[in-house]
Structure formats: structure tokens, C-alpha cells
Design an enzyme around this catalytic site. Structure first.
Site, PDB file in Angstrom:
ATOM      1  CB  SER A  29       0.786   0.940 -16.838  1.00  0.00           C
ATOM      2  OG  SER A  29       0.606   2.312 -16.692  1.00  0.00           O
ATOM      3  CG  HIS A  30      -2.364   3.044 -18.860  1.00  0.00           C
ATOM      4  ND1 HIS A  30      -0.997   2.851 -18.876  1.00  0.00           N
ATOM      5  CD2 HIS A  30      -2.754   3.051 -20.142  1.00  0.00           C
ATOM      6  CE1 HIS A  30      -0.587   2.752 -20.121  1.00  0.00           C
ATOM      7  NE2 HIS A  30      -1.629   2.863 -20.921  1.00  0.00           N
TER       8      HIS A  30
ATOM      9  CG  ASP B  78       2.049   1.447 -12.765  1.00  0.00           C
ATOM     10  OD1 ASP B  78       1.141   2.117 -13.292  1.00  0.00           O
ATOM     11  OD2 ASP B  78       3.229   1.475 -13.184  1.00  0.00           O
TER      12      ASP B  78
ATOM     13  CG  ASP C 146       3.612   4.789 -13.480  1.00  0.00           C
ATOM     14  OD1 ASP C 146       2.377   4.700 -13.681  1.00  0.00           O
ATOM     15  OD2 ASP C 146       4.463   4.243 -14.228  1.00  0.00           O
ATOM     16  NE  ARG C 147       0.311   6.036 -17.870  1.00  0.00           N
ATOM     17  CZ  ARG C 147       0.009   6.002 -19.148  1.00  0.00           C
ATOM     18  NH1 ARG C 147      -1.104   6.563 -19.583  1.00  0.00           N
ATOM     19  NH2 ARG C 147       0.808   5.395 -20.011  1.00  0.00           N
TER      20      ARG C 147
ATOM     21  CG  ASP D 119      -1.016   4.536 -13.707  1.00  0.00           C
ATOM     22  OD1 ASP D 119      -0.579   4.832 -12.575  1.00  0.00           O
ATOM     23  OD2 ASP D 119      -0.283   4.131 -14.635  1.00  0.00           O
TER      24      ASP D 119
ATOM     25  CE  LYS E  50       4.053   7.272 -16.201  1.00  0.00           C
ATOM     26  NZ  LYS E  50       4.818   6.338 -17.046  1.00  0.00           N
TER      27      LYS E  50
HETATM   28  O1  LIG Z   1       2.279   2.933 -19.175  1.00  0.00           O
HETATM   29  P1  LIG Z   1       3.171   3.615 -18.173  1.00  0.00           P
HETATM   30  O2  LIG Z   1       2.414   4.373 -17.113  1.00  0.00           O
HETATM   31  O3  LIG Z   1       4.219   2.707 -17.624  1.00  0.00           O
HETATM   32  O4  LIG Z   1       3.957   4.693 -19.045  1.00  0.00           O
HETATM   33  C1  LIG Z   1       4.830   4.335 -20.076  1.00  0.00           C
HETATM   34  O5  LIG Z   1       4.269   4.653 -21.322  1.00  0.00           O
HETATM   35  C2  LIG Z   1       4.040   6.001 -21.602  1.00  0.00           C
HETATM   36  C3  LIG Z   1       3.643   6.150 -23.049  1.00  0.00           C
HETATM   37  O6  LIG Z   1       2.697   5.305 -23.415  1.00  0.00           O
HETATM   38  P2  LIG Z   1       2.353   5.108 -24.947  1.00  0.00           P
HETATM   39  O7  LIG Z   1       3.538   4.509 -25.637  1.00  0.00           O
HETATM   40  O8  LIG Z   1       1.155   4.252 -24.857  1.00  0.00           O
HETATM   41  O9  LIG Z   1       2.028   6.496 -25.485  1.00  0.00           O
HETATM   42  C4  LIG Z   1       5.295   6.797 -21.434  1.00  0.00           C
HETATM   43  O10 LIG Z   1       4.972   8.145 -21.609  1.00  0.00           O
HETATM   44  C5  LIG Z   1       5.909   6.536 -20.108  1.00  0.00           C
HETATM   45  O11 LIG Z   1       7.123   7.185 -19.996  1.00  0.00           O
HETATM   46  C6  LIG Z   1       6.116   5.067 -19.913  1.00  0.00           C
HETATM   47  O12 LIG Z   1       6.661   4.852 -18.639  1.00  0.00           O
HETATM   48 MG   LIG Z   2       1.567   3.410 -15.053  1.00  0.00          MG
END
Ligand SMILES: O=P([O-])(O)O[C@H]1O[C@H](COP(=O)(O)O)[C@@H](O)[C@H](O)[C@H]1O
Ligand SMILES: [Mg+2]
Length: 583
Positions: free
Chosen positions: A124-125, A302, A304-305, A300, A400
Site C-alpha cells: 500500500s502506502h 496501490d 486505493d487511497r 498511494d 476503496k
Molecule cells: O493500507 P491500505 O491502503 O490497504 O488500507 C488498509 O488499512 C487502513 C488502516 O490502516 P491502519 O491499520 O494502519 O490504521 C484501513 O483503513 C483500510 O481499510 C485498509 O484497507
Molecule cells: Mg493502499
């Protein structure tokens, strides 16, 4: 046709393969250990029912970060050995997380085949590169992340695994070349198809939004636009959508070439890490000189953000989902017959709740993690949902969707400006947000992140906060001692969620302090890091009086921030005098 056989490789459990909020995320060097990725992939195959593996069609792709190319070849060979019928790969191994979800749900192969799941390769990020992070997660037939029942099973399997299957003699597939390669295995044909990463996703976006009205907006002399993919996979969609379909200038795309190491940056779309965009939008320490764009967005790794900005103006993700929900029916064709319901994650501000109440919509508050929205969507209970963590989306897929959020905002801006695109004063992002606050009130909101804190210290802080909750009079004494004008804590708990669809219960989903005036303090540990612990502190205060909704957010929240830091003994526990990131 090239033939292959398979071997059973002896293996043994490796510690620490428990998937977090969104899959397994670790340093690349951890993933490169012998058998590490293989154990996790085999444990996933073993956690699925046989029909979802043998003879199945699976997608394998991701954000293109370092180690993805090797991982894709390994997974292809393991899929072949486990009896999978075909693998679909986005060109160069690139598919954004929302695009994977779309491919699972929408794509039909030439012979009528449909995918039943996907391995998404992303952290992800989190940064990428030989010394940074890699990640893998499995998505199911509905296009959404595997539910806890499956991820728990995968984890249990990783603790007992003693062998995995792999077709070592299957040659590497050229994932840059579009087309199908067929192989012959012990159980028959096995195909690997490489396809253009954007095709299914672009088609889906065109069926949701009115591209013609967005195109008019983007070509209006009144409007300027800018999109920063932070060198993530969003770049593979930005050009086909914003430039080719919608007529934006190529110069409006920043960092849109996907890179294995995200150009050395941190591909997290927030005010700290999306520096170039932030400066371009007039929100940085050293702002860009020229004309500032009217609209800016970042994604981000991938994709999705999303982060949405106006000229010198930041839209909090909590406001963003509320504003999209409030305007969706008139601005976005997909929602023209109404919304089924809306949902947010617990730490997300209550801005969406107020919209739901006004519009008499079903409303749900779920734990952090997109997978919790999936059940609601599958049951037809939720159309739009969002999270404070820069996630916004709808039931068009089960992830997302960063580009969807940008298109939603562009649709709203286009709708509000349909009369004045050829002249007249533009209704700006800032106008839209301020008008929203005037109608619904404003939820002042900020998040403090303490990244890479000692895991033991973070646990102690959380345990301390839970213990404190047993005596509210004691809590209120402390609060009043810090700021006498902050309202009383009315209740405090650990958030627990009962899924209204399947009845499953998720406990310990964040520590809440709820104040009499509607303010909230929430503390939770991030579930997406790869090392140490990240403490997240969420601070929120509601202001209904429209004459008071225009204050600076950090200033309005200063007393509550002070209470939060002192009540939690943040500095004492973590040794940190300031957070790593404030959003
Ligand atoms: O990292 P992503 O974009 O896949 O996002 C993931 O993690 C986020 C929270 O991250 P943390 O537990 O660090 O607060 C969630 O809100 C999101 O639904 C989940 O898909
Ligand atoms: Mg992501």
C-alpha cells in the site's frame, strides 16, 4: 506447448506470518528468505475450498513495487502445481488494488472464464525498494479482501506447513508482453494471460460517471487540475483516464510513472508525504510560484487511497466521504436512483452520520479495515463508504478506490458549475466544503501518528488507557485539570462490532473516549506497518453553529489535543515529543 511437472518442496513454519489489517506486509528482505513467500501462498491455497483452487482462474498483480516481478513468477509456478487452470496478470504485473477488484467482478475471458480470487502484491502506502516493504493479500470472489475467517485459517496453516507445491520447470512468463501462453501439466492445460492493466477499470469508470460532463470541466478555462500518483500504480490509470478519456493536459500529471521504489519516496497521500502536490496546491512551506490549480489529488502506492485538495485547501477524508454522499445522487449517474445506505469506520469523523440523518439513509459504523464494508455491500445495505485513512469508495467494487474518489469530486464540481464553465465564477473545492459545513455543521478533525514506536511501549500505553476507562470520575478529574473548559467524558470503551449480516463479532477495535458535547478521542494501533508499532490518535470536535465553522482546525482542536496527549501520557510512554505525521 511447453510441458511441466511439479514437485513437493519440504518446508517448515516461519514465525510472524499473521496478516494485518490488509494482508501480510514485511520488509523485502524478510519476504526474500527461502520459503517465506511460498509458505504464505501455499497456506492460502490450503485455506480455500478446493473449487477455488483446482481448475480456477486467479488474478496475480500489484503496485509493481520491488520484488513483485519475482513474486509473480513464483506464484504462477505454485498455482500451476496446485491445479489452477489459468492466471491473469496485468501488463508488467501492474494492477491497482481497485482494478484487481474490478477485474475479479467484471472481467470475462474469451472462453467465458471468470476469476474467483486474486493475490494482490502491495504494501500500500509503505515505501518500496530492496530495503523497504513488500506485501501480499488474498481477495475473494466478491472482489474484496478475504474475511477474518479465511485470514485466520491462512495464519494457522503457516504455523503447521511442511511442504508446498511448485512447478519448477515451468519457464518464466514474459509479463511485459500482452497475450496468452499455454502450458501442459500433469492435469491438463494451464494458461497465463497478460492483459492491459487499465482496460476493465476504465470501462467500469465510464459506466459509473458522466465522462462528458467531466471532460467539459477539465477543458474549461476556469478550471485547472493536477494528479500525483507518487510513482505508484495509479500512474498506469492516470494517463488513460485523465488525459486520453477526459482531455486533461499531460502536464497535470505528477509522478505518474510507476516505479519499483516509488522514486525513493513514501507513497502515502497525506500532507506530509505528498510534498510536491502540496506545494503545487499552495499548501507547502515553499509554494510553487505559478498559477495554483483549482483541484489536486494524490494516490498511494496501490492507488486505493486518495487525498483531495483545493487551491490552498485540504479536504479531510472524513469530510470528503460525507460530501460525496451528500451530492452523489444528483452528480453521479451510478447513484441516480438513490443510495442504499452509507458507512464509515469507527475512527472516521461523524460528518457522514449527519448527512445520513438529513437524507434518512441507513448508516453503519464498522471497525477499521475495508473488508468490513464488503458484507454490507454484498447484502445491498451500503452504497458509499469511507475512512479517515484517505479511503473512499462505493459498491461498484469491494475495495476503496482512489481514482473513483477523484472522479466523484470532479463530477460534483462539474455539476455545481454546469452553468458557469465558459465564464462566471467557479464554485471551488473550498466553496463546496464550506457550504457543506454551513448546512451540516463541521467536524473539526485531526490525526496524530507516532510511527515506528517501540512495540512494547505502545502496548503499555494502550493498556494504560483501557485501565483508565474503569473510573470516569478519575478521567474527568484529569481532563478538567488539563483544560477546565473541555466538556466531560460521558463514556469510554473499546469499540466492538457485531456484523449485522453474518453476526460475527470483532473486539478491541480501538479505545474511545466520548465527550458530552460529541467530541471524541480515539486511540488505536495501526495494523498496516511492517516494523515496530504505529500509534494513531484521532481527535474530533463537532461545531453546529455555522458562524464558527471557519476556524483553523489545529487551533480549534488545541485544547482537546492537549487533553489527549496528557491523558494518555504519550510522551512518557513513547519518548516522543511530537507525532511523525499530522493530518
Ligand atoms: O493500507 P491500505 O491502503 O490497504 O488500507 C488498509 O488499512 C487502513 C488502516 O490502516 P491502519 O491499520 O494502519 O490504521 C484501513 O483503513 C483500510 O481499510 C485498509 O484497507
Ligand atoms: Mg493502499
Amino acid at each position: 506447448m511447453v510441458m511441466f511437472s511439479f514437485t513437493r518442496k519440504q518446508s517448515a513454519p516461519i514465525d510472524g506470518q499473521k496478516p494485518g489489517t490488509s494482508g501480510l506486509r514485511k520488509k523485502v528482505k524478510v519476504f526474500m528468505q527461502p520459503h517465506y513467500l511460498q509458505n504464505f501462498v501455499q497456506s492460502t491455497f490450503n485455506a480455500l475450498t478446493t473449487d477455488k483452487v483446482r481448475g480456477a482462474t486467479l488474478v496475480v498483480s500489484g503496485d509493481g513495487r520491488y520484488y513483485s516481478k519475482d513474486a509473480i513468477q513464483i506464484i504462477i509456478k505454485m498455482a500451476a502445481a496446485n491445479g489452477v487452470r489459468r492466471i491473469w496478470v496485468g501488463q508488467n504485473g501492474l494492477l491497482s488494488t481497485p482494478a484487481v477488484s474490478a477485474v475479479i467482478r467484471e472481467r470475462v475471458g474469451v472462453d467465458g472464464s471468470k476469476a474467483s480470487g486474486a493475490f494482490i502484491l502491495t504494501a500500500s502506502h509503505n515505501p518500496g525498494g530492496p530495503h523497504e516493504d513488500f506485501g501480499i493479500k488474498y481477495n475473494m470472489e466478491n472482489g474484496g479482501p478475504a474475511p477474518e475467517g479465511i485470514t485466520d485459517k491462512i495464519y494457522e496453516n503457516t504455523k503447521t506447513i511442511n511442504e508446498y507445491l511448485i512447478a519448477e520447470d515451468l519457464p518464466d512468463v514474459d509479463i511485459a508482453a500482452i497475450g496468452v501462453t499455454s502450458f501442459g501439466g500433469p492435469e491438463g492445460q494451464f494458461d497465463v494471460e497478460i492483459f492491459y492493466s487499465a482496460s476493465d477499470y476504465v470501462k467500469l469508470m465510464k459506466s459509473i460517471f458522466d465522462f462528458e460532463s467531466i471532460r467539459k470541466l477539465l477543458s474549461s478555462p476556469n478550471f485547472t487540475f493536477c494528479y500525483d500518483a507518487l510513482h505508484g500504480v495509479g500512474g498506469a490509470y492516470a494517463k488513460p483516464i485523465f488525459v486520453e478519456e477526459l482531455g486533461a493536459q499531460e502536464s497535470s500529471l505528477l509522478n505518474c510513472t510507476p516505479k519499483e521504489d516509488f522514486g525513493g519516496g513514501h507513497p502515502d497521500p497525506n500532507l506530509t508525504y505528498a510534498k510536491e502536490l502540496v506545494a503545487r496546491m499552495g499548501l507547502g512551506k515553499s509554494d510553487s510560484q505559478g498559477e495554483l490549480p483549482e483541484f489536486g489529488a494524490a494516490a498511494d502506492g496501490d492507488a486505493d487511497r486518495n487525498m483531495v485538495l483545493g487551491k490552498r485547501f485540504f479536504v479531510t477524508p472524513s469530510d470528503s466521504v460525507a460530501i460525496i454522499a451528500a451530492n452523489a445522487v444528483e452528480s453521479i449517474p451510478y447513484f441516480s436512483s438513490g443510495l442504499k445506505g452509507v458507512a464509515r469506520s469507527m475512527p472516521t469523523s461523524a460528518a457522514l452520520d449527519v448527512v445520513a440523518k438529513h437524507l434518512k439513509l441507513k448508516f453503519f459504523e464498522v471497525p477499521t479495515g475495508w473488508k468490513f464494508f464488503g458484507n454490507l455491500m454484498d447484502a445491498g445495505l451500503c452504497s458509499i463508504c469511507g475512512e479517515e485513512s484517505f479511503g473512499t469508495g462505493s459498491d461498484h467494487i469491494r475495495e476503496k478506490d482512489g481514482i473513483w474518489a477523484v472522479l466523484a469530486w470532479l463530477s460534483i464540481i462539474a455539476y455545481k458549475n454546469k452553468e458557469n464553465l465558459s465564464g462566471g465564477k467557479l464554485v471551488t473545492v473550498e466553496d463546496i466544503v464550506r457550504n457543506h459545513w454551513a448546512t451540516y455543521g463541521r467536524h473539526y478533525y485531526t490525526r496524530y501518528d507516532y510511527e515506528n514506536v517501540d512495540a512494547g511501549a505502545a502496548k503499555e500505553l494502550m493498556a494504560y488507557l483501557v485501565k483508565l476507562q474503569s473510573s470516569l470520575p478519575e478521567v474527568n478529574k484529569i481532563v478538567k485539570g488539563i483544560h477546565s473548559d473541555v466538556s466531560n467524558v460521558a463514556s469510554a470503551d473499546e469499540f466492538e462490532y457485531k456484523d449485522p449480516v453474518d453476526g460475527s463479532i470483532s473486539k478491541h477495535q480501538g479505545i474511545r473516549y466520548l465527550f458530552e458535547d460529541g467530541s471524541r478521542l480515539v486511540f488505536r494501533l495501526s495494523g498496516t506497518g511492517s516494523e515496530g508499532a504505529t500509534i494513531r490518535l484521532y481527535i474530533e470536535q463537532y461545531e453546529k453553529d455555522s458562524s464558527k465553522t471557519g476556524r483553523d482546525s489545529q487551533e480549534a482542536l488545541a485544547p482537546l489535543v492537549d487533553v489527549a496527549l496528557k491523558l494518555s501520557k504519550m510522551q512518557e510512554f513513547t519518548g516522543r515529543s511530537a507525532p511523525t505525521v499530522i493530518t
